[in-house]
Design an enzyme around this catalytic site. Structure first.
Site, short mmCIF file in Angstrom:
data_model
loop_
_atom_site.label_atom_id
_atom_site.label_comp_id
_atom_site.label_asym_id
_atom_site.label_seq_id
_atom_site.Cartn_x
_atom_site.Cartn_y
_atom_site.Cartn_z
N ALA A 65 -45.96 -39.09 10.36
CA ALA A 65 -47.35 -39.34 9.99
C ALA A 65 -47.83 -40.57 10.74
O ALA A 65 -47.03 -41.42 11.15
CB ALA A 65 -47.43 -39.58 8.49
N GLY A 108 -43.07 -37.03 8.82
CA GLY A 108 -43.97 -35.89 8.62
C GLY A 108 -43.72 -34.77 9.63
O GLY A 108 -43.90 -33.60 9.30
N GLU A 111 -40.97 -32.82 8.32
CA GLU A 111 -41.42 -32.12 7.11
C GLU A 111 -42.29 -30.91 7.44
O GLU A 111 -42.22 -29.89 6.76
CB GLU A 111 -42.17 -33.12 6.20
CG GLU A 111 -41.22 -34.16 5.63
CD GLU A 111 -41.94 -35.33 4.98
OE1 GLU A 111 -42.66 -36.06 5.70
OE2 GLU A 111 -41.80 -35.50 3.77
N GLU A 131 -38.51 -42.86 7.00
CA GLU A 131 -39.51 -43.60 6.21
C GLU A 131 -38.94 -44.84 5.54
O GLU A 131 -39.64 -45.82 5.35
CB GLU A 131 -40.14 -42.69 5.14
CG GLU A 131 -41.06 -41.61 5.67
CD GLU A 131 -40.35 -40.31 6.02
OE1 GLU A 131 -39.11 -40.29 6.10
OE2 GLU A 131 -41.05 -39.31 6.23
N1 CAA Z 1 -47.53 -43.43 13.81
C1 CAA Z 1 -48.36 -44.08 14.61
N2 CAA Z 1 -48.10 -44.30 15.91
C2 CAA Z 1 -46.93 -43.84 16.40
C3 CAA Z 1 -46.00 -43.18 15.61
C4 CAA Z 1 -46.33 -42.94 14.25
N3 CAA Z 1 -45.53 -42.27 13.42
N4 CAA Z 1 -44.94 -42.85 16.38
C5 CAA Z 1 -45.19 -43.32 17.61
N5 CAA Z 1 -46.40 -43.92 17.63
C6 CAA Z 1 -47.07 -44.56 18.76
C7 CAA Z 1 -46.48 -45.92 19.09
O1 CAA Z 1 -47.02 -46.91 18.24
C8 CAA Z 1 -46.88 -46.08 20.52
O2 CAA Z 1 -48.24 -46.44 20.57
P1 CAA Z 1 -48.72 -47.66 21.55
O3 CAA Z 1 -48.45 -47.12 22.93
O4 CAA Z 1 -50.18 -47.78 21.24
O5 CAA Z 1 -47.89 -48.83 21.21
C9 CAA Z 1 -46.78 -44.65 21.07
O6 CAA Z 1 -46.86 -43.78 19.93
C10 CAA Z 1 -45.48 -44.38 21.78
O7 CAA Z 1 -44.41 -44.71 20.90
P2 CAA Z 1 -43.21 -45.73 21.28
O8 CAA Z 1 -43.65 -46.70 22.31
O9 CAA Z 1 -42.65 -46.27 20.01
O10 CAA Z 1 -42.17 -44.69 21.96
P3 CAA Z 1 -40.60 -44.81 22.06
O11 CAA Z 1 -40.19 -43.70 22.97
O12 CAA Z 1 -40.20 -46.20 22.40
O13 CAA Z 1 -40.05 -44.51 20.58
C11 CAA Z 1 -39.95 -43.32 18.47
C12 CAA Z 1 -40.20 -43.25 19.99
C13 CAA Z 1 -38.47 -43.67 18.20
C14 CAA Z 1 -40.26 -41.95 17.91
C15 CAA Z 1 -40.85 -44.41 17.84
O14 CAA Z 1 -42.19 -44.21 18.28
C16 CAA Z 1 -40.87 -44.41 16.35
O15 CAA Z 1 -39.94 -44.88 15.72
N6 CAA Z 1 -41.96 -43.88 15.73
C17 CAA Z 1 -42.15 -43.89 14.30
C18 CAA Z 1 -41.24 -42.90 13.62
C19 CAA Z 1 -41.45 -42.94 12.12
O16 CAA Z 1 -41.19 -43.93 11.47
N7 CAA Z 1 -41.94 -41.82 11.54
C20 CAA Z 1 -42.24 -41.74 10.12
C21 CAA Z 1 -43.68 -42.06 9.86
S1 CAA Z 1 -44.08 -42.19 8.15
C22 CAA Z 1 -44.14 -40.59 7.61
O17 CAA Z 1 -44.02 -39.65 8.37
C23 CAA Z 1 -44.36 -40.40 6.13
C24 CAA Z 1 -44.26 -38.99 5.66
O18 CAA Z 1 -43.39 -38.61 4.93
C25 CAA Z 1 -45.25 -38.04 6.03
#
Ligand code: CAA
Length: 257
Positions: A65, A108, A111, A131
């Site tokens: 998400a 998400g 999911e 998460e």
């Molecule tokens: N939300 C918002 N932005 C996100 C995102 C997310 N879930 N995942 C990636 N992005 C964005 C990053 O912030 C980045 O944006 P900027 O260029 O503006 O900084 C862009 O996408 C590229 O991401 P990274 O630079 O982080 O890419 P990476 O290759 O270094 O890493 C990754 C990839 C390991 C997937 C890392 O992006 C990451 O850990 N993302 C978040 C994963 C996460 O925590 N997901 C759970 C979200 S909460 C949820 O989903 C609740 C639910 O139950 C529904």
């Protein structure tokens, strides 16, 4: 509807939704939810469509998400907006949905894949519920569906530590139906979708309903439900045609009647 965050494509008798927010690794915001659900619901109503596919990019099915969209919300806002509840509509879709997953399927993203009926993964697919590292927990059914699919111990470990699971482990755990190379992921997903779409639509939908019922009810009730649907199938023209075609040693010509 004019789509901004997804690409919707109708290919013969299947419909494909490609989540298209590459710079954000397909982070799922409200617009993606609205557009994806609209496309799926329209395809569900379309008599020409027999199966659907949800996919993302090679790097990310969806990295979760959109953290930036929700991070400032208060409890009252999340509760009153019933945040994420709209995604539940995917589980009301009656035609089968295949998730074609490459790269990150996190939070998400994982999911949404779990809500689909079949997951076909590329070798680079990575699944996870990270998460906990954000100080929250899954909110689109991850703690429930993942547990039912891969069992308590593995689900607990993944959710409580945020550990990611690669495609090979996901296949062994029963999360993924099949792993294929990146190059042929969409071809395989389309072939599977077209195979499903070639069968009688009422039979396919009753079968999907019956398999999903196994998650909701006891074994004896589930078996009773299955048998009633099985009996009901003998009222369809497609059952008569399918069995006659077998006897006549030819391909069946289903009319969804
Ligand atoms: N939300 C918002 N932005 C996100 C995102 C997310 N879930 N995942 C990636 N992005 C964005 C990053 O912030 C980045 O944006 P900027 O260029 O503006 O900084 C862009 O996408 C590229 O991401 P990274 O630079 O982080 O890419 P990476 O290759 O270094 O890493 C990754 C990839 C390991 C997937 C890392 O992006 C990451 O850990 N993302 C978040 C994963 C996460 O925590 N997901 C759970 C979200 S909460 C949820 O989903 C609740 C639910 O139950 C529904």
């Amino acid at each position: 509807m004019k789509f901004e965050t997804i690409v919707m494509e109708i290919n013969e008798n299947i419909m494909i939704v490609t989540i298209n927010r590459p710079k954000m690794l397909n982070a799922l915001n409200s617009k993606i939810a609205e557009e994806t659900i609209y496309a799926l619901q329209e395809a569900d109503k379309n008599d020409n469509i027999g199966c659907m596919i949800i996919t993302g990019s090679e790097k990310a099915f969806a990295a979760g998400a959109d953290i930036k969209e929700m991070r400032e919300h208060s409890f009252a806002e999340m509760y009153q907006l019933n945040w994420f509840a709209e995604w539940d509509q995917i589980s009301q879709i009656r035609k089968p949905i295949i998730a074609a997953v490459s790269g990150y399927a996190l939070g998400g993203g994982c999911e949404i894949a779990l809500m689909c009926d079949i997951i076909i993964a590329s070798k680079t697919a990575v699944f996870g519920q990270p998460e906990i590292s954000l100080g929250i927990m899954p909110g689109i059914g991850g703690s429930q569906r993942l547990t039912r699919i891969i069992g308590k111990s593995k689900a607990m470990e993944m959710c409580l530590t945020g550990r990611l699971m690669d495609a090979e482990e996901a296949e062994k755990a029963g999360l993924v139906a099949r792993i294929v190379s990146n190059e042929i992921l969409m071809e395989e997903a389309k072939n599977t979708a077209k195979k499903i779409a070639s069968f009688s639509k009422p039979a396919v939908q009753m079968l999907k309903e019956s398999i999903n019922r196994s998650y909701e009810t006891s074994l004896s009730e589930g078996i009773r439900f299955e048998r009633r649907l099985f009996h009901a199938m003998f009222s369809t023209i497609d059952q008569k045609e399918g069995m006659l075609a077998f006897v006549e040693k030819r391909e069946a010509n289903f009319t969804d009647k």
